[in-house]
Design a protein around this motif. Structure first.
Motif, PDB file in Angstrom:
ATOM      1  N   VAL A 124      -0.902  -6.031  12.902  1.00  0.00           N
ATOM      2  CA  VAL A 124       0.516  -5.808  12.628  1.00  0.00           C
ATOM      3  C   VAL A 124       1.053  -4.623  13.415  1.00  0.00           C
ATOM      4  O   VAL A 124       2.109  -4.704  14.074  1.00  0.00           O
ATOM      5  N   VAL A 125       0.334  -3.489  13.369  1.00  0.00           N
ATOM      6  CA  VAL A 125       0.847  -2.246  13.948  1.00  0.00           C
ATOM      7  C   VAL A 125       0.761  -2.242  15.465  1.00  0.00           C
ATOM      8  O   VAL A 125       1.707  -1.847  16.156  1.00  0.00           O
ATOM      9  N   ILE A 126      -0.358  -2.680  16.016  1.00  0.00           N
ATOM     10  CA  ILE A 126      -0.572  -2.580  17.466  1.00  0.00           C
ATOM     11  C   ILE A 126       0.007  -3.777  18.211  1.00  0.00           C
ATOM     12  O   ILE A 126       0.663  -3.628  19.250  1.00  0.00           O
ATOM     13  N   PHE A 127      -0.209  -4.974  17.670  1.00  0.00           N
ATOM     14  CA  PHE A 127       0.176  -6.181  18.400  1.00  0.00           C
ATOM     15  C   PHE A 127       1.421  -6.865  17.833  1.00  0.00           C
ATOM     16  O   PHE A 127       1.875  -7.865  18.391  1.00  0.00           O
ATOM     17  N   GLY A 128       1.943  -6.356  16.740  1.00  0.00           N
ATOM     18  CA  GLY A 128       3.151  -6.943  16.162  1.00  0.00           C
ATOM     19  C   GLY A 128       2.969  -8.345  15.621  1.00  0.00           C
ATOM     20  O   GLY A 128       3.924  -9.134  15.569  1.00  0.00           O
ATOM     21  N   VAL A 129       1.768  -8.677  15.186  1.00  0.00           N
ATOM     22  CA  VAL A 129       1.477 -10.017  14.679  1.00  0.00           C
ATOM     23  C   VAL A 129       2.118 -10.200  13.312  1.00  0.00           C
ATOM     24  O   VAL A 129       2.211  -9.264  12.508  1.00  0.00           O
ATOM     25  N   ARG A 130       2.559 -11.409  13.027  1.00  0.00           N
ATOM     26  CA  ARG A 130       3.144 -11.734  11.732  1.00  0.00           C
ATOM     27  C   ARG A 130       2.615 -13.089  11.249  1.00  0.00           C
ATOM     28  O   ARG A 130       2.063 -13.861  12.039  1.00  0.00           O
ATOM     29  N   GLY A 131       2.823 -13.358   9.964  1.00  0.00           N
ATOM     30  CA  GLY A 131       2.502 -14.665   9.418  1.00  0.00           C
ATOM     31  C   GLY A 131       1.026 -15.005   9.460  1.00  0.00           C
ATOM     32  O   GLY A 131       0.161 -14.199   9.096  1.00  0.00           O
ATOM     33  N   ASN A 186       9.290   0.702   8.031  1.00  0.00           N
ATOM     34  CA  ASN A 186       9.381  -0.620   7.407  1.00  0.00           C
ATOM     35  C   ASN A 186       8.034  -1.320   7.375  1.00  0.00           C
ATOM     36  O   ASN A 186       7.622  -1.890   6.354  1.00  0.00           O
ATOM     37  N   ASN A 187       7.319  -1.290   8.506  1.00  0.00           N
ATOM     38  CA  ASN A 187       5.984  -1.887   8.555  1.00  0.00           C
ATOM     39  C   ASN A 187       5.028  -1.188   7.595  1.00  0.00           C
ATOM     40  O   ASN A 187       4.203  -1.826   6.935  1.00  0.00           O
ATOM     41  N   ALA A 188       5.134   0.154   7.533  1.00  0.00           N
ATOM     42  CA  ALA A 188       4.229   0.926   6.685  1.00  0.00           C
ATOM     43  C   ALA A 188       4.401   0.545   5.215  1.00  0.00           C
ATOM     44  O   ALA A 188       3.416   0.392   4.478  1.00  0.00           O
ATOM     45  N   GLN A 189       5.643   0.393   4.774  1.00  0.00           N
ATOM     46  CA  GLN A 189       5.882   0.014   3.381  1.00  0.00           C
ATOM     47  C   GLN A 189       5.325  -1.374   3.076  1.00  0.00           C
ATOM     48  O   GLN A 189       4.684  -1.592   2.043  1.00  0.00           O
ATOM     49  N   GLU A 190       5.560  -2.310   3.990  1.00  0.00           N
ATOM     50  CA  GLU A 190       5.056  -3.669   3.799  1.00  0.00           C
ATOM     51  C   GLU A 190       3.535  -3.695   3.779  1.00  0.00           C
ATOM     52  O   GLU A 190       2.917  -4.376   2.955  1.00  0.00           O
ATOM     53  N   ILE A 191       2.925  -2.926   4.679  1.00  0.00           N
ATOM     54  CA  ILE A 191       1.464  -2.898   4.758  1.00  0.00           C
ATOM     55  C   ILE A 191       0.867  -2.257   3.511  1.00  0.00           C
ATOM     56  O   ILE A 191      -0.157  -2.717   2.993  1.00  0.00           O
ATOM     57  N   MET A 192       1.488  -1.207   3.005  1.00  0.00           N
ATOM     58  CA  MET A 192       0.960  -0.524   1.823  1.00  0.00           C
ATOM     59  C   MET A 192       0.943  -1.449   0.613  1.00  0.00           C
ATOM     60  O   MET A 192      -0.012  -1.439  -0.174  1.00  0.00           O
ATOM     61  N   VAL A 193       1.997  -2.256   0.456  1.00  0.00           N
ATOM     62  CA  VAL A 193       2.023  -3.208  -0.654  1.00  0.00           C
ATOM     63  C   VAL A 193       0.888  -4.215  -0.500  1.00  0.00           C
ATOM     64  O   VAL A 193       0.175  -4.538  -1.457  1.00  0.00           O
ATOM     65  N   TRP A 194       0.686  -4.702   0.721  1.00  0.00           N
ATOM     66  CA  TRP A 194      -0.384  -5.676   0.968  1.00  0.00           C
ATOM     67  C   TRP A 194      -1.751  -5.039   0.728  1.00  0.00           C
ATOM     68  O   TRP A 194      -2.640  -5.664   0.135  1.00  0.00           O
ATOM     69  N   LEU A 195      -1.944  -3.791   1.169  1.00  0.00           N
ATOM     70  CA  LEU A 195      -3.235  -3.131   1.000  1.00  0.00           C
ATOM     71  C   LEU A 195      -3.555  -2.872  -0.466  1.00  0.00           C
ATOM     72  O   LEU A 195      -4.725  -2.817  -0.849  1.00  0.00           O
TER      73      LEU A 195
END
Length: 346
Positions: A124-131, A186-195
């Motif tokens: 997500v962070v380095i390559f911008g991958v989604r889904g 924005n990415n950090a918040q989304e990732i924290m919920v997933w983690l």
């Protein structure tokens, strides 16, 4: 010995053999009813309550304004995803704990879940991958870490693998922290919920993907159950009984990793579910490990934790991983303390 005595002895032996099977059957039925009840509670009760007749009507295709969306597109897929995730984590934990003969050998303790998390976050962070790409990255990361710690622990036994896995988990956790520091807000918040581990983003698409994945992998787990029982007796004993120990370990490791990686990809690394399910099921089953019972216990833990997380604090929805973490941490401390006392002779 008279004929009557022989018949009496034979009847007693048969009765003793039937007792564990009867106990397991009753236990399986009881846990199945518990899981079904928790599934129903998650769907019809809570912050938004519907009656059972209304729910059955919605299942039949009736549209009830407001209720249909909340129940059928939110609460229902969350509950089903929680059931599948918990069952998968439960079987994964039982496989590693039985294979390595140690209750600490669960995917979330020995670094496999952290491997999935680290590669998913990097994607997500380095390559911008989604889904779906994030899910693929998590699965690849879990397999890579499992193969790495298995290779490093070769010849060191189960305890060596666990220690190496704990070290790998610490390294992966540091990598995740570094990656989060480089992510935008924005990415950090989304990732924290997933983690943390959450069912809030559940959709029927995720449920279907996870269900298909489990349908493909679980038959291999069932096929490897005989080898797993052999490995639980120790490598030397298993070899003496005719098992191909290296091949069995490789097969069960791959199956266990996949069963930990798939739910991690779907809902995040929900803490301690794999760790708790096996020992609880084993204790309920009179000390005998069981993958089906571990699956049921795992499903019950996730469903109960999800209901508590959503409804415990009014107006606040806690991720399911917060609740399971609160349950698992004391259990881990108790296990470490009791193991240390046992090693010291009391």
């Amino acid at each position: 010995m008279s004929v009557l005595q022989q018949q009496t002895t034979g009847a007693w032996v048969r009765q003793q053999r039937k007792a564990p099977r009867r106990r397991k059957t009753i236990l399986t039925a009881s846990l199945s009813l518990l899981v079904f009840a928790l599934l129903a509670v998650n769907i019809v009760l809570g912050s938004y309550t519907v009656t059972i007749p209304d729910f059955l009507a919605m299942l039949g295709g009736k549209t009830i304004p407001g209720a249909s969306f909340i129940v059928m597109e939110n609460k229902f897929p969350q509950a089903v995803l929680g059931l599948l995730v918990g069952a998968s984590f439960g079987v994964a934990g039982a496989i590693f704990q039985s294979m390595l003969r140690n209750p600490l050998a669960s995917p979330d303790i020995i670094g496999i879940s952290y491997g999935a998390s680290a590669t998913a976050v990097a994607a997500v962070v380095i390559f911008g991958v989604r889904g779906a790409g994030v899910s693929v990255a998590a699965i690849v990361g879990a397999l890579a870490v499992a193969m790495l710690i298995t290779a490093l622990a070769r010849g060191r036994g189960g305890s060596g693998l666990i220690l190496i896995g704990i070290g790998a988990a610490a390294f992966m956790q540091s990598a995740v922290t570094f990656l989060l520091s480089r992510a935008d807000i924005n990415n950090a918040q989304e990732i924290m919920v997933w983690l943390t581990g959450s069912l809030n983003s559940a959709t029927w698409e995720r449920v279907a993907i996870l269900a298909v994945a489990l349908l493909l992998v679980l038959p291999f787990a069932a096929a490897g159950s005989r080898e797993l029982h052999g490995l639980a007796l120790g490598d030397d004993t298993a070899s003496g009984l005719g098992f191909n120990v290296p091949r069995a370990r490789l097969l069960l490791t791959i199956v266990g990793v996949l069963l930990a990686a798939f739910p991690t990809a779907a809902a995040g690394p929900i803490a301690f579910v794999a760790f708790l399910s096996g020992p609880i099921a084993k204790r309920l089953n009179g000390g005998a490990a069981s993958m089906p019972l571990s699956a049921l216990v795992g499903a019950a833990i996730v469903l109960a934790a999800n209901f508590v997380g959503v409804n415990a604090i009014p107006g606040v929805s806690l991720p399911v991983g917060v609740v399971t973490g609160a349950l698992g941490a004391p259990f881990l401390l108790w296990l470490l303390i009791s193991s240390n006392r046992a090693n010291q002779g009391g």
